[in-house]
Motif scaffolding. Structure first.
Motif, PDB file in Angstrom:
ATOM      1  N   VAL A  13       0.831  -1.209   0.000  1.00 16.14           N
ATOM      2  CA  VAL A  13       0.000   0.000   0.000  1.00 16.14           C
ATOM      3  C   VAL A  13       0.862   1.255   0.000  1.00 16.14           C
ATOM      4  O   VAL A  13       1.812   1.327   0.781  1.00 16.14           O
ATOM      5  CB  VAL A  13      -0.890   0.009   1.274  1.00 16.14           C
ATOM      6  N   GLY A  29     -15.358  -4.745  -0.011  1.00 15.84           N
ATOM      7  CA  GLY A  29     -14.326  -3.881  -0.576  1.00 15.84           C
ATOM      8  C   GLY A  29     -14.255  -4.051  -2.084  1.00 15.84           C
ATOM      9  O   GLY A  29     -14.722  -5.066  -2.630  1.00 15.84           O
ATOM     10  N   ALA A  30     -13.694  -3.041  -2.746  1.00 17.23           N
ATOM     11  CA  ALA A  30     -13.571  -3.108  -4.208  1.00 17.23           C
ATOM     12  C   ALA A  30     -12.345  -2.320  -4.665  1.00 17.23           C
ATOM     13  O   ALA A  30     -12.345  -1.710  -5.726  1.00 17.23           O
ATOM     14  CB  ALA A  30     -14.840  -2.570  -4.867  1.00 17.23           C
ATOM     15  N   ALA A  70      -6.833  -4.365  -3.402  1.00 19.78           N
ATOM     16  CA  ALA A  70      -6.675  -5.653  -2.717  1.00 19.78           C
ATOM     17  C   ALA A  70      -7.635  -6.690  -3.333  1.00 19.78           C
ATOM     18  O   ALA A  70      -7.282  -7.865  -3.496  1.00 19.78           O
ATOM     19  CB  ALA A  70      -6.950  -5.492  -1.227  1.00 19.78           C
ATOM     20  N   ASN A 116     -19.458  -2.750  -1.437  1.00 24.06           N
ATOM     21  CA  ASN A 116     -18.531  -1.627  -1.272  1.00 24.06           C
ATOM     22  C   ASN A 116     -19.310  -0.360  -0.970  1.00 24.06           C
ATOM     23  O   ASN A 116     -20.474  -0.240  -1.342  1.00 24.06           O
ATOM     24  CB  ASN A 116     -17.709  -1.434  -2.555  1.00 24.06           C
ATOM     25  N   ARG A 117     -18.657   0.582  -0.233  1.00 28.25           N
ATOM     26  CA  ARG A 117     -19.332   1.863   0.032  1.00 28.25           C
ATOM     27  C   ARG A 117     -19.640   2.547  -1.286  1.00 28.25           C
ATOM     28  O   ARG A 117     -20.760   2.952  -1.536  1.00 28.25           O
ATOM     29  CB  ARG A 117     -18.409   2.783   0.853  1.00 28.25           C
ATOM     30  N   LYS A 157     -17.756   1.698  -7.902  1.00 32.59           N
ATOM     31  CA  LYS A 157     -16.424   1.086  -7.984  1.00 32.59           C
ATOM     32  C   LYS A 157     -16.544  -0.444  -8.027  1.00 32.59           C
ATOM     33  O   LYS A 157     -15.840  -1.109  -8.779  1.00 32.59           O
ATOM     34  CB  LYS A 157     -15.625   1.518  -6.747  1.00 32.59           C
ATOM     35  N   TYR A 177     -23.822  -1.933   1.021  1.00 28.09           N
ATOM     36  CA  TYR A 177     -23.792  -2.516   2.371  1.00 28.09           C
ATOM     37  C   TYR A 177     -25.192  -2.613   2.981  1.00 28.09           C
ATOM     38  O   TYR A 177     -25.521  -3.599   3.612  1.00 28.09           O
ATOM     39  CB  TYR A 177     -22.883  -1.693   3.291  1.00 28.09           C
ATOM     40  N   ALA A 187     -11.813  -7.242   2.558  1.00 27.19           N
ATOM     41  CA  ALA A 187     -10.677  -6.750   1.768  1.00 27.19           C
ATOM     42  C   ALA A 187     -10.696  -5.230   1.719  1.00 27.19           C
ATOM     43  O   ALA A 187     -10.105  -4.623   0.841  1.00 27.19           O
ATOM     44  CB  ALA A 187     -10.750  -7.330   0.362  1.00 27.19           C
ATOM     45  N   THR A 188     -11.405  -4.616   2.663  1.00 30.43           N
ATOM     46  CA  THR A 188     -11.411  -3.146   2.725  1.00 30.43           C
ATOM     47  C   THR A 188     -10.171  -2.662   3.472  1.00 30.43           C
ATOM     48  O   THR A 188      -9.505  -3.438   4.165  1.00 30.43           O
ATOM     49  CB  THR A 188     -12.642  -2.587   3.471  1.00 30.43           C
ATOM     50  N   ALA A 189      -9.905  -1.366   3.341  1.00 34.55           N
ATOM     51  CA  ALA A 189      -8.800  -0.763   4.063  1.00 34.55           C
ATOM     52  C   ALA A 189      -9.276  -0.214   5.415  1.00 34.55           C
ATOM     53  O   ALA A 189      -8.524   0.481   6.101  1.00 34.55           O
ATOM     54  CB  ALA A 189      -8.180   0.336   3.211  1.00 34.55           C
ATOM     55  N   ALA A 190     -10.522  -0.533   5.801  1.00 34.81           N
ATOM     56  CA  ALA A 190     -11.085   0.017   7.044  1.00 34.81           C
ATOM     57  C   ALA A 190     -10.194  -0.297   8.256  1.00 34.81           C
ATOM     58  O   ALA A 190     -10.020   0.539   9.136  1.00 34.81           O
ATOM     59  CB  ALA A 190     -12.493  -0.529   7.264  1.00 34.81           C
ATOM     60  N   ILE A 209     -14.302  -1.084  11.000  1.00 31.36           N
ATOM     61  CA  ILE A 209     -14.839  -2.203  10.232  1.00 31.36           C
ATOM     62  C   ILE A 209     -15.762  -1.630   9.153  1.00 31.36           C
ATOM     63  O   ILE A 209     -16.292  -0.525   9.318  1.00 31.36           O
ATOM     64  CB  ILE A 209     -15.606  -3.198  11.128  1.00 31.36           C
TER      65      ILE A 209
HETATM   66  P1  ATR Z   1      -6.484  -1.311  -1.398  1.00 32.29           P
HETATM   67  O1  ATR Z   1      -5.495  -1.315  -2.502  1.00 32.29           O
HETATM   68  O2  ATR Z   1      -5.897  -1.573  -0.050  1.00 32.29           O
HETATM   69  O3  ATR Z   1      -7.705  -2.144  -1.676  1.00 32.29           O
HETATM   70  P2  ATR Z   1      -7.914   1.063  -2.160  1.00 32.29           P
HETATM   71  O4  ATR Z   1      -7.806   0.740  -3.597  1.00 32.29           O
HETATM   72  O5  ATR Z   1      -7.752   2.488  -1.707  1.00 32.29           O
HETATM   73  O6  ATR Z   1      -6.910   0.230  -1.278  1.00 32.29           O
HETATM   74  O7  ATR Z   1      -9.347   0.517  -1.658  1.00 32.29           O
HETATM   75  C1  ATR Z   1      -9.717   0.621  -0.351  1.00 32.29           C
HETATM   76  C2  ATR Z   1     -10.993  -0.194  -0.159  1.00 32.29           C
HETATM   77  O8  ATR Z   1     -11.362  -0.159   1.217  1.00 32.29           O
HETATM   78  C3  ATR Z   1     -12.180   0.334  -0.922  1.00 32.29           C
HETATM   79  O9  ATR Z   1     -13.051  -0.724  -1.215  1.00 32.29           O
HETATM   80  C4  ATR Z   1     -12.802   1.288   0.100  1.00 32.29           C
HETATM   81  O10 ATR Z   1     -14.171   1.525  -0.097  1.00 32.29           O
HETATM   82  P3  ATR Z   1     -14.651   2.719  -1.106  1.00 32.29           P
HETATM   83  O11 ATR Z   1     -14.217   2.293  -2.478  1.00 32.29           O
HETATM   84  O12 ATR Z   1     -16.109   2.718  -0.977  1.00 32.29           O
HETATM   85  O13 ATR Z   1     -13.955   3.939  -0.608  1.00 32.29           O
HETATM   86  C5  ATR Z   1     -12.622   0.462   1.340  1.00 32.29           C
HETATM   87  N1  ATR Z   1     -12.621   1.216   2.597  1.00 32.29           N
HETATM   88  C6  ATR Z   1     -11.648   2.003   3.093  1.00 32.29           C
HETATM   89  N2  ATR Z   1     -11.993   2.465   4.314  1.00 32.29           N
HETATM   90  C7  ATR Z   1     -13.216   1.938   4.588  1.00 32.29           C
HETATM   91  C8  ATR Z   1     -14.116   2.029   5.693  1.00 32.29           C
HETATM   92  N3  ATR Z   1     -13.820   2.753   6.786  1.00 32.29           N
HETATM   93  N4  ATR Z   1     -15.269   1.337   5.613  1.00 32.29           N
HETATM   94  C9  ATR Z   1     -15.571   0.609   4.523  1.00 32.29           C
HETATM   95  N5  ATR Z   1     -14.782   0.481   3.463  1.00 32.29           N
HETATM   96  C10 ATR Z   1     -13.613   1.145   3.489  1.00 32.29           C
END
Ligand code: ATR
Length: 278
Positions: A68, A133-134, A137, A157-158, A162, A181, A195-198, A204
């Motif tokens: 990352v 997530g999308a 990752a 995904n939020r 995407k 969601y 697979a989110t970055a949350a 979460i």
């Molecule tokens: P990575 O390469 O780690 O997947 P990224 O391409 O920036 O990083 O994607 C981050 C993912 O985590 C996305 O799916 C993002 O959701 P959005 O596309 O809706 O932004 C998700 N994400 C990050 N923080 C989040 C959170 N607090 N809650 C839910 N999803 C989150």
């Protein structure tokens, strides 16, 4: 200046990267296989990735792992790509070739699949899988997961747009359904993968705990040696019996990168249990 008289040098590059376990994992692989190499963690400024890689090439590094937030940028920088990296659209492993070109591969997907199938004995074939997530990752693991013939992968995904774009990109590999969601009001999944970055900010994803009802296993692609990840903790607190973090995936993707660089495949089982017990 190239350090031709030194042992071969490798590194993981990211931002932040200081807490990466990769140097420890690769040092152990090198020891176990008798390969002479050095492996370190190097932080590159977020806006200076290409220049940072060029500098490491200058210094004679042979291979890099990419984490990352650079997996997509690294993909764009490659002169050649493995088929799985081409499909993923992201790379986590670079081979810096003697002729100055860069070859890219993506070992995240195979790392996840080896952990799920070989280490954790989780069945994927004809099962319903929910992926949260999308981002990059997910890009790395979608095709390898679909290759295991799940009944369906549901992507939440939020940003639904995407997820829809990702589903379209991978439509040729299997059935992908996209949901918001708040559309997830019940469980029944065989496996849920976060697979989110949350988790990076100890959060979460905004999914109802109802998703855990009649769900078999949770898997968080994040890991934390010191305490359960936020997602693992949340799922256990809400009644899940089996919830795993991504340490196994990390070790397995590293073993695949090591194999690519050195032609030797290190064993992973003992290292994984020793990391878990520290
Ligand atoms: P990575 O390469 O780690 O997947 P990224 O391409 O920036 O990083 O994607 C981050 C993912 O985590 C996305 O799916 C993002 O959701 P959005 O596309 O809706 O932004 C998700 N994400 C990050 N923080 C989040 C959170 N607090 N809650 C839910 N999803 C989150």
């Amino acid at each position: 200046m190239a350090h031709s008289n030194r042992v071969d040098r490798y590194a993981v590059v990211g931002n932040p990267v200081a807490h990466s376990l990769s140097p420890r994992i690769h040092a152990e692989f090198a020891r176990a296989t008798g390969e002479a190499l050095e492996y370190q963690a190097i932080e590159i400024a977020a806006d200076a990735f290409a220049a940072g890689i060029a500098e490491l090439q200058q210094q004679g590094f042979r291979g890099l792992n990419i984490t990352v937030p650079f997996k997509r940028e690294a993909w764009e920088l490659c002169n050649s790509l493995s088929p799985r990296a081409r499909i993923a659209g992201a790379v986590n492993t670079l081979c810096l070739q003697p002729d100055g070109t860069i070859h890219g591969d993506n070992t995240d997907g195979v790392g996840l699949v080896r952990d799920l199938i070989d280490n954790l004995k989780i069945e994927i074939k004809q099962r319903n899988i929910l992926v949260l997530g999308a981002g990059g990752a997910v890009r790395g693991v979608l095709e390898p997961l679909l290759a295991l013939s799940p009944a369906r992968i549901t992507l939440a995904n939020r940003s639904v747009d995407k997820a829809q774009a990702l589903a379209l990109d991978f439509a040729g590999f299997g059935e992908i359904e996209v949901v918001a969601y708040n559309q997830i009001t019940r469980g029944g999944y065989h496996l849920i993968i976060n697979a989110t970055a949350a988790g990076l900010s100890n959060q979460i994803p905004p999914v109802s705990a109802a998703v855990l009802e009649k769900t078999g296993v949770c898997y968080d692609m994040m890991y934390n040696l010191k305490a359960p990840t936020a997602f693992v903790e949340w799922s256990i607190a809400n009644g899940m019996k089996r919830s795993h973090d991504g340490l196994g995936m990390l070790v397995e993707q590293a073993a695949e990168a090591f194999h690519l660089w050195r032609g030797v495949r290190p064993a992973t089982g003992l290292l994984l249990s020793s990391l878990r017990s520290t």
